[in-house]
Structures are given as C-alpha cells and as structure tokens.
Design a protein around this motif. Sequence first.
Motif, PDB file in Angstrom:
ATOM      1  N   THR A  84       0.823  -1.209   0.000  1.00 44.44           N
ATOM      2  CA  THR A  84       0.000   0.000   0.000  1.00 44.44           C
ATOM      3  C   THR A  84       0.856   1.258   0.000  1.00 44.44           C
ATOM      4  N   GLU A  85       2.171   1.092   0.042  1.00 47.85           N
ATOM      5  CA  GLU A  85       3.059   2.252   0.075  1.00 47.85           C
ATOM      6  C   GLU A  85       3.388   2.711  -1.337  1.00 47.85           C
ATOM      7  N   ASP A  91       8.199   9.645 -10.957  1.00 47.62           N
ATOM      8  CA  ASP A  91       8.363  10.368 -12.221  1.00 47.62           C
ATOM      9  C   ASP A  91       9.227  11.616 -12.069  1.00 47.62           C
ATOM     10  N   ASP A  92      10.005  11.706 -11.011  1.00 45.81           N
ATOM     11  CA  ASP A  92      10.915  12.813 -10.713  1.00 45.81           C
ATOM     12  C   ASP A  92      10.203  14.116 -10.366  1.00 45.81           C
ATOM     13  N   THR A  93       8.882  14.114 -10.239  1.00 51.90           N
ATOM     14  CA  THR A  93       8.171  15.327  -9.828  1.00 51.90           C
ATOM     15  C   THR A  93       7.619  15.186  -8.420  1.00 51.90           C
ATOM     16  N   THR A  94       7.467  13.953  -7.957  1.00 51.98           N
ATOM     17  CA  THR A  94       6.940  13.710  -6.618  1.00 51.98           C
ATOM     18  C   THR A  94       8.087  13.239  -5.731  1.00 51.98           C
ATOM     19  N   PRO A  95       8.368  13.969  -4.645  1.00 50.48           N
ATOM     20  CA  PRO A  95       9.476  13.541  -3.790  1.00 50.48           C
ATOM     21  C   PRO A  95       9.129  12.242  -3.046  1.00 50.48           C
ATOM     22  N   LEU A  96      10.142  11.424  -2.833  1.00 48.43           N
ATOM     23  CA  LEU A  96       9.977  10.244  -1.985  1.00 48.43           C
ATOM     24  C   LEU A  96       9.955  10.718  -0.543  1.00 48.43           C
ATOM     25  N   LEU A  97       9.014  10.192   0.247  1.00 44.09           N
ATOM     26  CA  LEU A  97       8.826  10.672   1.607  1.00 44.09           C
ATOM     27  C   LEU A  97       9.117   9.589   2.630  1.00 44.09           C
ATOM     28  N   ASN A  98       9.598  10.018   3.808  1.00 44.54           N
ATOM     29  CA  ASN A  98       9.743   9.133   4.957  1.00 44.54           C
ATOM     30  C   ASN A  98       8.357   8.868   5.527  1.00 44.54           C
ATOM     31  N   ASP A  99       8.269   7.968   6.498  1.00 45.57           N
ATOM     32  CA  ASP A  99       6.992   7.673   7.141  1.00 45.57           C
ATOM     33  C   ASP A  99       6.353   8.895   7.788  1.00 45.57           C
ATOM     34  N   GLY A 101       6.415  11.872   6.586  1.00 45.12           N
ATOM     35  CA  GLY A 101       6.034  12.850   5.575  1.00 45.12           C
ATOM     36  C   GLY A 101       7.145  13.767   5.137  1.00 45.12           C
ATOM     37  N   THR A 102       8.312  13.678   5.737  1.00 45.50           N
ATOM     38  CA  THR A 102       9.442  14.521   5.347  1.00 45.50           C
ATOM     39  C   THR A 102      10.136  13.918   4.142  1.00 45.50           C
ATOM     40  N   PRO A 103      10.781  14.747   3.306  1.00 48.75           N
ATOM     41  CA  PRO A 103      11.472  14.212   2.119  1.00 48.75           C
ATOM     42  C   PRO A 103      12.540  13.191   2.509  1.00 48.75           C
ATOM     43  N   LEU A 104      12.598  12.127   1.735  1.00 52.93           N
ATOM     44  CA  LEU A 104      13.580  11.074   1.974  1.00 52.93           C
ATOM     45  C   LEU A 104      14.979  11.563   1.633  1.00 52.93           C
ATOM     46  N   PHE A 105      15.084  12.352   0.565  1.00 50.32           N
ATOM     47  CA  PHE A 105      16.370  12.897   0.147  1.00 50.32           C
ATOM     48  C   PHE A 105      16.281  14.410   0.155  1.00 50.32           C
ATOM     49  N   SER A 106      17.383  15.052   0.454  1.00 52.26           N
ATOM     50  CA  SER A 106      17.430  16.502   0.494  1.00 52.26           C
ATOM     51  C   SER A 106      18.516  16.988  -0.456  1.00 52.26           C
TER      52      SER A 106
END
Length: 108
Positions: A84-85, A91-99, A101-106
């Motif tokens: 469900t995750e 597509d490089d427009t949506t940031p990957l998020l931690n659980d 809700g913060t960005p996974l990469f900065s």
Amino acid sequence: MIRMKGTVTVQDNQTMPDVILQGCGSMEAWSDFCFLNGVSITDVPVIGTVYMVPVSANSDPTVLQYLMQRSIVIGTLADMPPVTEMPLLNDDTTPLLNDDGTPLFSDN
C-alpha cells in the motif's frame, strides 16, 4: 545420476526449503533434491505438486521419523500483505517521503 527413494507432496504454506526438509529430513540434501526435480531452492512450490525425493547421503532419517510420528508438516510461507506504500521509483516530480512525511532525500 541421482536415484529416487520416494515422493513428497507440497502442503499449504510450504516454501521449497520446507518441502526439502519435509522430504529429506535435512537441508544439506537441497542440491540433490533441486537437481532431481529441476527446481531452484528459491522457487515457490504449488500446493499439491509431487516432487521426487532423492537417495542422498545428506538425508536424515531420524528427522523424517520424528516428523512422521508427530504428523508435523513444516510450513513457513506466510501470506504477504498487499503493498500500500508508494513505489520507490517515481516520475521525478513527486518527492519520496519518509513515514513522517518529510522528504527522503534533500538537496542540501
């Protein structure tokens, strides 16, 4: 050439290692079992499939006797919950998020 000594039938929730242990009494017989049946140890067996059990120096008759006397069927395959995750690829427009809700990469 590997000789056959009997068969083992796949039961519910069994992985290939479960089937090998159920039929041979030892995981040390895995290569003989896989070679004889043309399968990989990582294959997921289908319930009801009958596999040949090899005559192997690595089989353990004591374990087989224990399993049979106590009607033990080894089954370690658990049902996998649905995914469900968000997928890791995007597509490089949506940031990957931690659980949280913060960005996974900065970019910093």
